[in-house]
Design an enzyme around this catalytic site. Structure first.
Site, PDB file in Angstrom:
ATOM      1  N   ASP A  84      -0.763  -0.408  -0.969  1.00  0.00           N
ATOM      2  CA  ASP A  84      -2.104  -0.877  -0.613  1.00  0.00           C
ATOM      3  C   ASP A  84      -2.805   0.111   0.321  1.00  0.00           C
ATOM      4  O   ASP A  84      -4.011   0.345   0.203  1.00  0.00           O
ATOM      5  CB  ASP A  84      -2.019  -2.238   0.083  1.00  0.00           C
ATOM      6  CG  ASP A  84      -1.839  -3.380  -0.907  1.00  0.00           C
ATOM      7  OD1 ASP A  84      -2.403  -3.305  -2.005  1.00  0.00           O
ATOM      8  OD2 ASP A  84      -1.139  -4.345  -0.575  1.00  0.00           O
ATOM      9  N   GLN A  85      -2.064   0.658   1.264  1.00  0.00           N
ATOM     10  CA  GLN A  85      -2.692   1.560   2.223  1.00  0.00           C
ATOM     11  C   GLN A  85      -3.047   2.903   1.595  1.00  0.00           C
ATOM     12  O   GLN A  85      -4.083   3.494   1.916  1.00  0.00           O
ATOM     13  CB  GLN A  85      -1.785   1.705   3.438  1.00  0.00           C
ATOM     14  CG  GLN A  85      -1.698   0.387   4.209  1.00  0.00           C
ATOM     15  CD  GLN A  85      -0.764   0.434   5.387  1.00  0.00           C
ATOM     16  OE1 GLN A  85      -0.878   1.294   6.245  1.00  0.00           O
ATOM     17  NE2 GLN A  85       0.171  -0.500   5.438  1.00  0.00           N
TER      18      GLN A  85
END
Length: 409
Positions: A179-180
């Site tokens: 996600d990051q």
């Protein structure tokens, strides 16, 4: 509560973002842009808001009520809560879209388009808009209906199979890594599109997905595997990468652990003081016998305290570091020197400790100006800004078109 004031100019001042995103990927991306001065209007579900408002680790809530997961990714934003299925809400959003620079969303493919909030819908009212979509696996293909979640993508892209020891299960990274990475790619795509718009006057659609991002960020491992048609084999010891030889890895001390990266083997043996280990000082042996070498090196490092070993290794210019927990990392002298841990005041959670913006610009520094908002905290404020009368706003709040959880003064 008043916003934190700063006299410094902001790099993205004047940029307005309509943020439909939730959970981690999209909210982290828009927070990074908000830290640089963008006006991020977070559009949330009435009452419930972002899904991360109801999710937390170990059932712990900051100030007794606020999710640390939500607080981590939503500072410097304003929240307006609207029922996206309401025709009145759609008219409000499209009115806001006329002056928006960017729209961000990370719903499953097709959801926003079905609701009437796809790229073409926004482009029809604002040809200059930049529309950024984040997904798990792209907009079509055999995985389009699969849930796109961080750990699932780690498993699909090789990083889990390459992490940990050979006798243990495949090991996910201990943070929302996919996600990051996706958030960083969103920012990269959005800023590239903004620069192009400055030259061309044209908006465009930006598409980011977790699958492509995770593969791209493992490019050196993928190039090795693809060009030699051979997967990495995980070590059975504390060697730190499946493609690396000894001594690269993590080693015990009397009171903790240290990491040792690419360093001359002979120099390391000299520091540890056991010349019997020089028998392995050969490039072929350092890989082929890396687990055996690790065990023998670990027996030597285990005789030292962390502080003493670090001092000796650094004196010999060995690439090394201590292994620290999150709380220990927060107290690290370099972290404290760089002021990488800071805080903001939240109307319900009180003082919230957070990590500071990671990028520093000399003339337009990133700042924390607002806490993460309550659901619809700025609904009235934003609707007034767009010219809606108080009577109309009150009517929408009463009917459920809009919602406001307003912070105490």
């Amino acid at each position: 509560m008043t916003d934190t004031q700063t006299s410094a100019p902001a790099a993205l001042a004047g940029i307005r973002i309509l943020d439909f995103s939730h959970l981690l990927q999209g909210p982290f991306a828009t927070q990074l842009l908000a830290d640089m001065g963008a006006d991020v209007i977070k559009i949330e579900r009435p009452g419930k808001g972002d899904l991360f408002r109801s999710l937390t680790f170990r059932n712990k809530w900051v100030g007794g009520s606020e999710s640390p997961n939500f607080l981590a990714w939503n500072r410097n934003k304003r929240s307006i809560a609207l029922n996206l299925k309401s025709p009145e809400a759609k008219s409000v959003i499209m009115e806001m879209a006329k002056t928006a620079d960017i729209v961000v969303q990370n719903f499953r493919p097709g959801v926003m388009k079905a609701l009437g909030y796809g790229y073409e819908d926004f482009r029809a009212v604002n040809p200059r808009v930049i529309y950024c979509s984040g997904s798990g696996y792209g907009e079509d293909g055999p995985y389009v209906d699969r849930p796109g979640q961080d750990m699932l993508v780690q498993g699909l892209t090789g990083i889990m199979a390459a992490t940990g020891q050979a006798d243990a299960p495949p090991t996910p990274v201990g943070a929302g890594f996919s996600d990051q990475i996706g958030a960083m790619n969103m920012v990269y795509g959005i800023l590239s599109a903004l620069y192009w718009r400055e030259k061309s006057g044209l908006g465009q659609e930006v598409k980011v997905n977790l699958l492509a991002g995770m593969l791209a960020h493992q490019n050196q491992e993928m190039v090795m595997a693809l060009n030699f048609n051979e997967d990495f084999k995980r070590p059975r010891s504390g060697i730190g990468h499946p493609g690396m030889d000894a001594p690269f890895g993590t080693y015990p001390t009397q009171d903790g652990w240290v990491t040792i990266a690419m360093s001359p083997y002979r120099t390391l043996v000299g520091v540890l003081g056991n010349d019997d280990l020089l028998v392995y000082d050969d490039p072929e042996k350092l890989f082929a016998q890396r687990d055996e070498i690790w065990r023998k090196l670990a027996a030597e490092t285990g005789k030292w305290t962390t502080a003493a070993l670090m001092e000796a290794l650094l004196e010999a210019d060995i690439w090394c570091g201590e292994v620290k927990s999150h709380l220990q990392a927060a107290e690290d002298p370099q972290v404290r020197h760089m002021e990488l841990v800071t805080s903001y005041e939240h109307p319900r959670a009180g003082t919230v400790k957070v990590v500071a913006p990671p990028v520093r610009l000399s003339e337009t520094p990133a700042t924390i100006r607002k806490p993460a908002p309550l659901v619809g905290q700025h609904t009235r404020e934003i609707l007034r800004e767009f010219g809606y009368a108080e009577e109309q706003v009150s009517s929408w709040l009463a009917s459920g078109v809009a919602y406001a959880d307003e912070a105490p003064e």
